[in-house]
Enzyme design. Structure first.
Site, PDB file in Angstrom:
ATOM      1  N   GLY A 141       0.794  -1.229   0.000  1.00  0.00           N
ATOM      2  CA  GLY A 141       0.000   0.000   0.000  1.00  0.00           C
ATOM      3  C   GLY A 141       0.824   1.275   0.000  1.00  0.00           C
ATOM      4  N   ARG A 198      -2.903  13.064  -6.094  1.00  0.00           N
ATOM      5  CA  ARG A 198      -3.274  13.193  -7.503  1.00  0.00           C
ATOM      6  C   ARG A 198      -4.634  13.873  -7.598  1.00  0.00           C
ATOM      7  NH1 ARG A 198      -1.931   7.438 -10.299  1.00  0.00           N
ATOM      8  NH2 ARG A 198      -3.748   6.619  -9.207  1.00  0.00           N
ATOM      9  N   ARG A 205     -11.517   3.943 -14.679  1.00  0.00           N
ATOM     10  CA  ARG A 205     -10.682   3.304 -15.694  1.00  0.00           C
ATOM     11  C   ARG A 205     -11.533   2.335 -16.509  1.00  0.00           C
ATOM     12  NH1 ARG A 205      -5.740   3.163 -12.458  1.00  0.00           N
ATOM     13  NH2 ARG A 205      -6.118   4.635 -10.769  1.00  0.00           N
ATOM     14  N   ASP A 275      -6.480  -1.426 -16.686  1.00  0.00           N
ATOM     15  CA  ASP A 275      -6.740  -0.767 -15.399  1.00  0.00           C
ATOM     16  C   ASP A 275      -6.007   0.566 -15.325  1.00  0.00           C
ATOM     17  OD1 ASP A 275      -4.574  -2.719 -15.418  1.00  0.00           O
ATOM     18  OD2 ASP A 275      -4.106  -2.008 -13.421  1.00  0.00           O
ATOM     19  N   ASP A 285      -1.662   6.828 -14.006  1.00  0.00           N
ATOM     20  CA  ASP A 285      -0.760   5.825 -13.425  1.00  0.00           C
ATOM     21  C   ASP A 285       0.647   5.907 -13.998  1.00  0.00           C
ATOM     22  OD1 ASP A 285      -2.709   5.084 -11.729  1.00  0.00           O
ATOM     23  OD2 ASP A 285      -2.653   2.955 -12.212  1.00  0.00           O
TER      24      ASP A 285
HETATM   25  P1  AMP Z   1      -0.197  -0.771 -11.732  1.00  0.00           P
HETATM   26  O1  AMP Z   1      -0.350  -1.570 -12.993  1.00  0.00           O
HETATM   27  O2  AMP Z   1       1.217  -0.521 -11.340  1.00  0.00           O
HETATM   28  O3  AMP Z   1      -0.977   0.503 -11.816  1.00  0.00           O
HETATM   29  O4  AMP Z   1      -0.789  -1.600 -10.513  1.00  0.00           O
HETATM   30  C1  AMP Z   1      -1.599  -2.722 -10.662  1.00  0.00           C
HETATM   31  C2  AMP Z   1      -2.332  -3.032  -9.389  1.00  0.00           C
HETATM   32  O5  AMP Z   1      -1.433  -3.254  -8.305  1.00  0.00           O
HETATM   33  C3  AMP Z   1      -3.277  -1.944  -8.928  1.00  0.00           C
HETATM   34  O6  AMP Z   1      -4.410  -2.561  -8.408  1.00  0.00           O
HETATM   35  C4  AMP Z   1      -2.487  -1.245  -7.848  1.00  0.00           C
HETATM   36  O7  AMP Z   1      -3.306  -0.618  -6.911  1.00  0.00           O
HETATM   37  C5  AMP Z   1      -1.733  -2.402  -7.229  1.00  0.00           C
HETATM   38  N1  AMP Z   1      -0.495  -1.984  -6.568  1.00  0.00           N
HETATM   39  C6  AMP Z   1       0.646  -1.546  -7.151  1.00  0.00           C
HETATM   40  N2  AMP Z   1       1.570  -1.261  -6.223  1.00  0.00           N
HETATM   41  C7  AMP Z   1       1.015  -1.506  -5.012  1.00  0.00           C
HETATM   42  C8  AMP Z   1       1.465  -1.401  -3.650  1.00  0.00           C
HETATM   43  N3  AMP Z   1       2.690  -1.009  -3.346  1.00  0.00           N
HETATM   44  N4  AMP Z   1       0.584  -1.742  -2.695  1.00  0.00           N
HETATM   45  C9  AMP Z   1      -0.646  -2.172  -2.967  1.00  0.00           C
HETATM   46  N5  AMP Z   1      -1.116  -2.307  -4.214  1.00  0.00           N
HETATM   47  C10 AMP Z   1      -0.304  -1.980  -5.233  1.00  0.00           C
HETATM   48 MG    MG Z   2      -2.651   1.105 -11.976  1.00  0.00          MG
END
Ligand code: AMP
Ligand code: MG
Length: 533
Positions: A141, A198, A205, A275, A285
């Site tokens: 998180g 942000r 999305r 996403d 993102d």
């Molecule tokens: P992304 O493709 O990097 O935008 O992330 C894909 C998914 O992973 C999304 O649901 C994000 O919220 C989750 N996510 C990425 N990094 C973290 C993190 N450090 N802690 C919790 N969830 C994460």
């Molecule tokens: Mg993402």
């Protein structure tokens, strides 16, 4: 103008109009029948503001003096709530690297609600890195300073470049460490943590729609589509199949326009999963994104994508269409007719080609697109730029300095003709070999320009509005990160300032109008970016 943070006014229509997850305890789970879960941010030890965006403060109507207060740092690190803020995490799914991934959701982003700005607009505030949510899956998180600086600076840079994007209000250091295995080599190390606030009219999305469709939650899918129409696309009319089609059409249009902007400025998103594709057509993102220094359509900044290069620079237009097909599939249950959805997709596929042509025409300073000559001119330019490493930003910014008459003169000295562009080439010996081919293209270009009525000054003025002098090159952000991790945030402020006027000459920042230095060629953060953020 809001003179205190207690005075901020919110209108949390997302919470009000869409169903909440009834569970309010914070543990990881599948969430069905709901669009979000209420969740509190996890407090951090010692929040300290590193930077805020003056333009964003202004747009939100927040007195800049407030940004310097401890209360601001506490709120925008997730330690405190201003009255009216109602924290929640969104539920969405998505296709990752072409595969359906099921539920994803805001794993580390916590929304605070829609702020009402002094001019009556609604802008949603969202903290990235504010702690665990029901959607955190296996992760923590949190976000590291490194990736937060990149998101903060790039959001604002993109905005000033004229590229639709989510924005960044603030960058707050948490005073805590976050452990990341940046190189995926089994050697995790602690890094400083941070939270970015942000800002966007909304953070929906493609994946929000996909998840509901995949689960067959059609009434809720319709409710979400109706909400989207009501708040973000009211001009498309009352909810119903026609309005859903118009919505799809408009989302296609915006995302097609978006990817054309990315191609224009040399931005490579790096993780174009569904996403990470906005329903409002915003860049969203900022993870392992990058800027192509040398014009390289095969380049991907994302280490995780190094093998198949699905999200390489040159593939972005096609990937956008692929993502829009996923949106069509997700909206189908509301429309139940394939043909009109396909017709809209075909229309935008064609429009994408035309818009890319128009983009190149603008970059080249041509008056209009003449298909008989210009299609080949553009194609061959892209091949020519790839003959030897050619800095995209420098090449296009210097192109109006080409002496047209000289280039058209067969007796003119080659070095003389190429002189204004010399800074664009990375490898002088390769240039010697490829010089004739490059010159041949420049001569064609000069002949073509001779058919236009624009004066050199008019052309330069036009070109300098679409070809930025400054972009947020990877090595620039990395230098700011290295200094910031040592406690010196001055480069973060300097880059934020440079990128406020990317099309202006800004002589005092001329040192940032430079090729990627050699040391940055293989340095992490400068050539390849890790998804670990
Ligand atoms: P992304 O493709 O990097 O935008 O992330 C894909 C998914 O992973 C999304 O649901 C994000 O919220 C989750 N996510 C990425 N990094 C973290 C993190 N450090 N802690 C919790 N969830 C994460
Ligand atoms: Mg993402």
């Amino acid at each position: 103008m809001y003179q205190s943070l207690e005075a901020l006014r919110f209108d949390n229509h997302f919470l009000r109009e869409l169903p909440a997850d009834p569970e309010t305890a914070n543990f990881r789970r599948q969430v069905t029948g709901a669009c979000y879960s209420r969740v509190q941010a996890t407090p951090v030890q010692a929040p300290r503001l590193i930077a805020s965006s003056p333009e964003m403060l202004q747009a939100l109507g927040i007195d800049p003096a407030l940004a310097e207060t401890d209360a601001f740092a506490q709120i925008f690190a997730g330690n405190a709530l201003a009255p009216g803020m109602e924290p929640y995490a969104m539920c969405y799914g998505g296709h990752q690297f072409g595969n359906w991934a099921g539920q994803l959701g805001d794993g580390r982003a916590i929304n605070l609600g829609h702020l009402i700005t002094p001019d009556g607009q609604r802008q949603e505030l969202q903290l990235k890195g504010a702690g665990l949510t029901p959607y955190s899956r296996h992760a923590d998180g949190r976000a590291v300073l490194r990736s937060s600086i990149r998101e903060f600076l790039c959001s604002e840079a993109m905005h000033h470049l004229g590229v639709p994007t989510t924005r960044a209000l603030s960058l707050v250091a948490t005073g805590e460490q976050v452990v990341r295995d940046m190189f995926y080599d089994g050697r995790p190390r602690p890094e400083p943590g941070a939270v970015v606030c942000r800002v966007a009219p909304g953070f929906l999305r493609i994946g929000n729609f996909e998840l509901l469709a995949a689960r067959g939650e059609h009434p809720l899918l319709r409710q979400l589509a109706d909400y989207t129409l009501r708040h973000f696309y009211p001009e498309l009319g009352e909810p119903g199949p026609d309005a859903y089609l118009a919505l799809f059409d408009e989302i296609c249009r915006r995302n097609v326009d978006l990817v054309v902007h990315w191609m224009r400025v040399g931005f490579v998103h790096g993780v174009m999963n569904t996403d990470n594709m906005s329903i409002l057509g915003l860049t969203i993102d900022y993870g392992p994104y990058g800027w192509t220094d040398d014009f390289n359509l095969d380049w991907t900044p994302n280490t995780t994508d190094a093998e198949f290069r699905r999200y390489r620079f040159g593939a972005q237009p096609q990937v956008t269409l692929w993502n829009l097909v996923q949106l069509a599939n997700a909206l189908y249950p509301l429309i139940e007719q394939v043909e009109p959805l396909e017709a809209i997709l075909r229309k935008h596929q064609q429009a994408l080609g035309e818009k890319l042509d128009a983009m190149w025409v603008a970059k080249l300073g041509l008056e209009t697109f003449r298909p008989e000559t210009d299609a080949a001119l553009i194609q061959d330019l892209q091949k020519t730029l790839a003959l030897t490493e050619t800095d995209m930003t420098i090449f296009f910014r210097q192109l109006p300095e080409l002496d047209i008459d000289l280039a058209r003169n067969p007796d003119a000295d080659r070095h003389h003709i190429l002189a204004p562009l010399m800074e664009a080439w990375y490898k002088p010996d390769e240039l010697e070999l490829q010089g004739e081919a490059i010159l041949a293209w420049l001569r064609r270009y000069a002949e073509r320009l001779a058919q236009d009525a624009l004066s050199a000054e008019e052309r330069r003025a036009r070109m300098n509005q679409v070809n930025p002098k400054y972009v947020l090159r990877n090595y620039m952000a990395q230098q700011a990160i290295d200094a910031s991790e040592q406690g010196d945030h001055s480069l973060v402020h300097e880059l934020l300032d440079v990128m406020r006027r990317p099309y202006d000459e800004q002589p005092r920042y001329a040192h940032w109008f430079a090729r990627r230095p050699d040391w940055a060629r293989t340095k992490p953060g400068c050539s390849m970016l890790s998804c670990s953020s």
